[in-house]
Scaffold this motif. Structure first.
Motif, PDB file in Angstrom:
ATOM      1  N   SER A 240       0.838  -1.210   0.000  1.00 59.72           N
ATOM      2  CA  SER A 240       0.000   0.000   0.000  1.00 59.72           C
ATOM      3  C   SER A 240       0.872   1.259   0.000  1.00 59.72           C
ATOM      4  O   SER A 240       0.583   2.237  -0.689  1.00 59.72           O
ATOM      5  CB  SER A 240      -0.921   0.009   1.225  1.00 59.72           C
ATOM      6  OG  SER A 240      -1.859  -1.047   1.160  1.00 59.72           O
ATOM      7  N   ALA A 241       1.949   1.215   0.784  1.00 60.56           N
ATOM      8  CA  ALA A 241       2.875   2.349   0.830  1.00 60.56           C
ATOM      9  C   ALA A 241       3.579   2.533  -0.515  1.00 60.56           C
ATOM     10  O   ALA A 241       3.839   3.662  -0.958  1.00 60.56           O
ATOM     11  CB  ALA A 241       3.896   2.143   1.945  1.00 60.56           C
ATOM     12  N   TRP A 242       3.899   1.427  -1.165  1.00 58.43           N
ATOM     13  CA  TRP A 242       4.531   1.474  -2.492  1.00 58.43           C
ATOM     14  C   TRP A 242       3.597   2.132  -3.497  1.00 58.43           C
ATOM     15  O   TRP A 242       3.998   3.015  -4.256  1.00 58.43           O
ATOM     16  CB  TRP A 242       4.893   0.063  -2.925  1.00 58.43           C
ATOM     17  CG  TRP A 242       5.271  -0.119  -4.360  1.00 58.43           C
ATOM     18  CD1 TRP A 242       4.647  -0.900  -5.288  1.00 58.43           C
ATOM     19  CD2 TRP A 242       6.384   0.478  -5.055  1.00 58.43           C
ATOM     20  NE1 TRP A 242       5.278  -0.828  -6.493  1.00 58.43           N
ATOM     21  CE2 TRP A 242       6.346   0.004  -6.384  1.00 58.43           C
ATOM     22  CE3 TRP A 242       7.377   1.360  -4.680  1.00 58.43           C
ATOM     23  CZ2 TRP A 242       7.275   0.388  -7.336  1.00 58.43           C
ATOM     24  CZ3 TRP A 242       8.316   1.755  -5.637  1.00 58.43           C
ATOM     25  CH2 TRP A 242       8.266   1.263  -6.948  1.00 58.43           C
ATOM     26  N   ARG A 243       2.326   1.722  -3.474  1.00 64.23           N
ATOM     27  CA  ARG A 243       1.368   2.327  -4.393  1.00 64.23           C
ATOM     28  C   ARG A 243       1.244   3.826  -4.138  1.00 64.23           C
ATOM     29  O   ARG A 243       1.208   4.633  -5.068  1.00 64.23           O
ATOM     30  CB  ARG A 243       0.004   1.663  -4.237  1.00 64.23           C
ATOM     31  CG  ARG A 243      -1.023   2.142  -5.288  1.00 64.23           C
ATOM     32  CD  ARG A 243      -2.433   1.992  -4.789  1.00 64.23           C
ATOM     33  NE  ARG A 243      -2.645   2.803  -3.593  1.00 64.23           N
ATOM     34  CZ  ARG A 243      -3.668   2.643  -2.766  1.00 64.23           C
ATOM     35  NH1 ARG A 243      -4.554   1.699  -2.975  1.00 64.23           N
ATOM     36  NH2 ARG A 243      -3.792   3.417  -1.702  1.00 64.23           N
ATOM     37  N   ALA A 244       1.199   4.215  -2.863  1.00 65.48           N
ATOM     38  CA  ALA A 244       1.101   5.633  -2.515  1.00 65.48           C
ATOM     39  C   ALA A 244       2.316   6.415  -3.017  1.00 65.48           C
ATOM     40  O   ALA A 244       2.194   7.550  -3.482  1.00 65.48           O
ATOM     41  CB  ALA A 244       0.960   5.791  -1.006  1.00 65.48           C
ATOM     42  N   SER A 245       3.498   5.779  -2.952  1.00 64.76           N
ATOM     43  CA  SER A 245       4.710   6.461  -3.420  1.00 64.76           C
ATOM     44  C   SER A 245       4.675   6.669  -4.932  1.00 64.76           C
ATOM     45  O   SER A 245       5.175   7.677  -5.446  1.00 64.76           O
ATOM     46  CB  SER A 245       5.958   5.660  -3.028  1.00 64.76           C
ATOM     47  OG  SER A 245       6.112   4.509  -3.837  1.00 64.76           O
ATOM     48  N   LEU A 246       4.071   5.734  -5.652  1.00 64.84           N
ATOM     49  CA  LEU A 246       3.938   5.867  -7.112  1.00 64.84           C
ATOM     50  C   LEU A 246       3.014   7.025  -7.457  1.00 64.84           C
ATOM     51  O   LEU A 246       3.282   7.794  -8.391  1.00 64.84           O
ATOM     52  CB  LEU A 246       3.392   4.557  -7.715  1.00 64.84           C
ATOM     53  CG  LEU A 246       4.261   3.312  -7.548  1.00 64.84           C
ATOM     54  CD1 LEU A 246       3.540   2.084  -8.095  1.00 64.84           C
ATOM     55  CD2 LEU A 246       5.620   3.480  -8.240  1.00 64.84           C
ATOM     56  N   GLU A 247       1.929   7.153  -6.709  1.00 66.49           N
ATOM     57  CA  GLU A 247       0.994   8.249  -6.944  1.00 66.49           C
ATOM     58  C   GLU A 247       1.654   9.596  -6.627  1.00 66.49           C
ATOM     59  O   GLU A 247       1.442  10.589  -7.337  1.00 66.49           O
ATOM     60  CB  GLU A 247      -0.260   8.050  -6.101  1.00 66.49           C
ATOM     61  CG  GLU A 247      -1.071   6.837  -6.533  1.00 66.49           C
ATOM     62  CD  GLU A 247      -2.234   6.546  -5.579  1.00 66.49           C
ATOM     63  OE1 GLU A 247      -2.193   7.055  -4.439  1.00 66.49           O
ATOM     64  OE2 GLU A 247      -3.152   5.813  -5.977  1.00 66.49           O
ATOM     65  N   THR A 248       2.461   9.614  -5.549  1.00 60.10           N
ATOM     66  CA  THR A 248       3.152  10.847  -5.161  1.00 60.10           C
ATOM     67  C   THR A 248       4.106  11.319  -6.252  1.00 60.10           C
ATOM     68  O   THR A 248       4.296  12.516  -6.467  1.00 60.10           O
ATOM     69  CB  THR A 248       3.930  10.633  -3.841  1.00 60.10           C
ATOM     70  OG1 THR A 248       3.012  10.241  -2.820  1.00 60.10           O
ATOM     71  CG2 THR A 248       4.649  11.899  -3.416  1.00 60.10           C
ATOM     72  N   ARG A 249       4.697  10.359  -6.959  1.00 58.94           N
ATOM     73  CA  ARG A 249       5.623  10.696  -8.049  1.00 58.94           C
ATOM     74  C   ARG A 249       4.896  11.234  -9.276  1.00 58.94           C
ATOM     75  O   ARG A 249       5.521  11.693 -10.231  1.00 58.94           O
ATOM     76  CB  ARG A 249       6.434   9.460  -8.432  1.00 58.94           C
ATOM     77  CG  ARG A 249       7.500   9.085  -7.424  1.00 58.94           C
ATOM     78  CD  ARG A 249       7.989   7.662  -7.627  1.00 58.94           C
ATOM     79  NE  ARG A 249       8.428   7.408  -8.986  1.00 58.94           N
ATOM     80  CZ  ARG A 249       8.741   6.185  -9.445  1.00 58.94           C
ATOM     81  NH1 ARG A 249       8.653   5.137  -8.636  1.00 58.94           N
ATOM     82  NH2 ARG A 249       9.131   6.022 -10.686  1.00 58.94           N
ATOM     83  N   GLY A 250       3.576  11.146  -9.280  1.00 50.38           N
ATOM     84  CA  GLY A 250       2.807  11.678 -10.402  1.00 50.38           C
ATOM     85  C   GLY A 250       2.773  10.774 -11.618  1.00 50.38           C
ATOM     86  O   GLY A 250       2.535  11.243 -12.740  1.00 50.38           O
ATOM     87  N   LEU A 251       2.997   9.472 -11.428  1.00 51.21           N
ATOM     88  CA  LEU A 251       2.956   8.540 -12.552  1.00 51.21           C
ATOM     89  C   LEU A 251       1.539   8.411 -13.088  1.00 51.21           C
ATOM     90  O   LEU A 251       0.561   8.528 -12.352  1.00 51.21           O
ATOM     91  CB  LEU A 251       3.465   7.166 -12.120  1.00 51.21           C
ATOM     92  CG  LEU A 251       4.936   7.075 -11.694  1.00 51.21           C
ATOM     93  CD1 LEU A 251       5.275   5.648 -11.310  1.00 51.21           C
ATOM     94  CD2 LEU A 251       5.856   7.553 -12.808  1.00 51.21           C
ATOM     95  N   GLY A 252       1.427   8.137 -14.372  1.00 47.20           N
ATOM     96  CA  GLY A 252       0.120   7.935 -14.989  1.00 47.20           C
ATOM     97  C   GLY A 252      -0.517   6.639 -14.523  1.00 47.20           C
ATOM     98  O   GLY A 252       0.155   5.745 -13.989  1.00 47.20           O
ATOM     99  N   SER A 253      -1.815   6.514 -14.742  1.00 54.32           N
ATOM    100  CA  SER A 253      -2.543   5.339 -14.268  1.00 54.32           C
ATOM    101  C   SER A 253      -2.004   4.045 -14.882  1.00 54.32           C
ATOM    102  O   SER A 253      -1.868   3.031 -14.193  1.00 54.32           O
ATOM    103  CB  SER A 253      -4.035   5.484 -14.577  1.00 54.32           C
ATOM    104  OG  SER A 253      -4.255   5.635 -15.972  1.00 54.32           O
ATOM    105  N   SER A 254      -1.664   4.070 -16.175  1.00 52.91           N
ATOM    106  CA  SER A 254      -1.169   2.856 -16.820  1.00 52.91           C
ATOM    107  C   SER A 254       0.168   2.413 -16.231  1.00 52.91           C
ATOM    108  O   SER A 254       0.423   1.219 -16.070  1.00 52.91           O
ATOM    109  CB  SER A 254      -1.035   3.068 -18.330  1.00 52.91           C
ATOM    110  OG  SER A 254      -0.142   4.132 -18.614  1.00 52.91           O
ATOM    111  N   SER A 255       1.033   3.378 -15.892  1.00 51.66           N
ATOM    112  CA  SER A 255       2.333   3.051 -15.299  1.00 51.66           C
ATOM    113  C   SER A 255       2.159   2.428 -13.920  1.00 51.66           C
ATOM    114  O   SER A 255       2.857   1.474 -13.553  1.00 51.66           O
ATOM    115  CB  SER A 255       3.203   4.306 -15.194  1.00 51.66           C
ATOM    116  OG  SER A 255       3.488   4.827 -16.463  1.00 51.66           O
TER     117      SER A 255
END
Length: 308
Positions: free
Chosen positions: A59-74
């Protein structure tokens, strides 16, 4: 942590990663998953979690990806790799099933909208096809590669796998016959005459007629191997794309261009689907931008003006 423990942990990680990569058949998916898993491990080492590999960590990993501003597909593909990292070891008795189940319940993100992608106009495609210097063997090879990308809609992995045995006549015309593509799907593609001319020009120049069609060359334009690597296809395209003013074009964009040009020339949707080897006609529609016509856009009919 002593060196032995570090070595053991690295060995265990490589074992789990291998289980994931062995579970997918597509070379492209395998490569993307490998990068995603290495990225996750690097993040985990920087920010170790007391619970280890568990639902909270993912869950923390997913949150970090969102924080980086990655697109939904990434984000979706990275989360898919992590779910595999839990599921495959659980199926092989290496981690507890309840742990894997918890990780699988971590929600990904919803894909928003439809990715339009990129493609070339007919004029741009012609400029790209004409860019290689055909006075050299390298130029003849590269022109032939661009021809099969633009004219037959091949993926770069399929370009590398193409052999002379695939090039056969069917119904009185030249085709690429029984080429295995993504997910092991086999298809046959009609070959426009200009694509065959490009292949023949290259093959004649280097006197090759069996085995793989495209081969590596040294600086002296001499064939040095039996098969061209996929990476060379990418690098070659970047060079010519820059020279004709369309930098950043990827091999898959030429596959999309093939579909768009076929449709513009009156090709039937189902026939384009067969040409590209799509399992679903909806995938072909996305390639064509069928759901969003950027040429005959509906908002062009709004009769307003801005003084300028």
């Amino acid at each position: 942590m002593n060196d032995l423990v570090v070595v053991e942990k690295i060995a265990q990680w490589q074992r789990l990663k291998a289980l994931v990569l062995d579970s997918v058949s597509s070379p492209i998916t395998r490569r993307v998953y490998s990068m995603a898993l290495d990225e996750f491990l690097a993040w985990f080492r920087q920010e170790p979690r007391p619970g280890g590999f568990c639902k909270a960590t993912v869950s923390a990993w997913r949150a970090s990806l969102e924080t980086r501003g990655l697109g939904s597909s990434s984000i979706i593909i990275r989360m898919s790799a992590i779910r595999k990292l839990a599921g495959e070891p659980a199926d092989n008795g290496l981690i507890a099933p309840e742990l894997a189940a918890g990780i699988s319940r971590v929600k990904s993100v919803k894909s928003t909208g439809i990715r339009v992608g990129n493609w070339l106009s007919l004029r741009q495609a012609q400029a790209l096809l004409s860019a290689p210097d055909v006075a050299t063997a390298r130029g003849l090879r590269n022109r032939a590669i661009l021809a099969v990308l633009l004219g037959c809609g091949l993926r770069r992995s399929e370009v590398a796998a193409l052999t002379f045995a695939h090039v056969q006549q069917r119904d009185g015309r030249w085709c690429i016959v029984d080429l295995k593509g993504k997910h092991g799907r086999v298809r046959t593609m009609p070959m426009p005459p200009w694509v065959k001319v490009a292949i023949d020009g290259w093959a004649s120049a280097v006197a090759v007629a069996v085995g793989h069609v495209f081969r590596p060359l040294n600086r002296a334009d001499v064939v040095t191997g039996e098969r061209l690597g996929e990476k060379v296809v990418w690098q070659m395209l970047q060079q010519y794309a820059e020279s004709v003013g369309v930098p950043g074009i990827a091999p898959h964009d030429l596959r999309r261009t093939c579909a768009k040009l076929c449709r513009a020339a009156g090709g039937e949707l189902e026939q384009i689907q067969l040409l590209l080897g799509h399992a679903s006609v909806q995938t072909t529609e996305r390639y064509l931008g069928t759901k969003q016509d950027l040429v005959h856009a509906p908002n062009d009919a709004i009769k307003l003006r801005v003084a300028g």
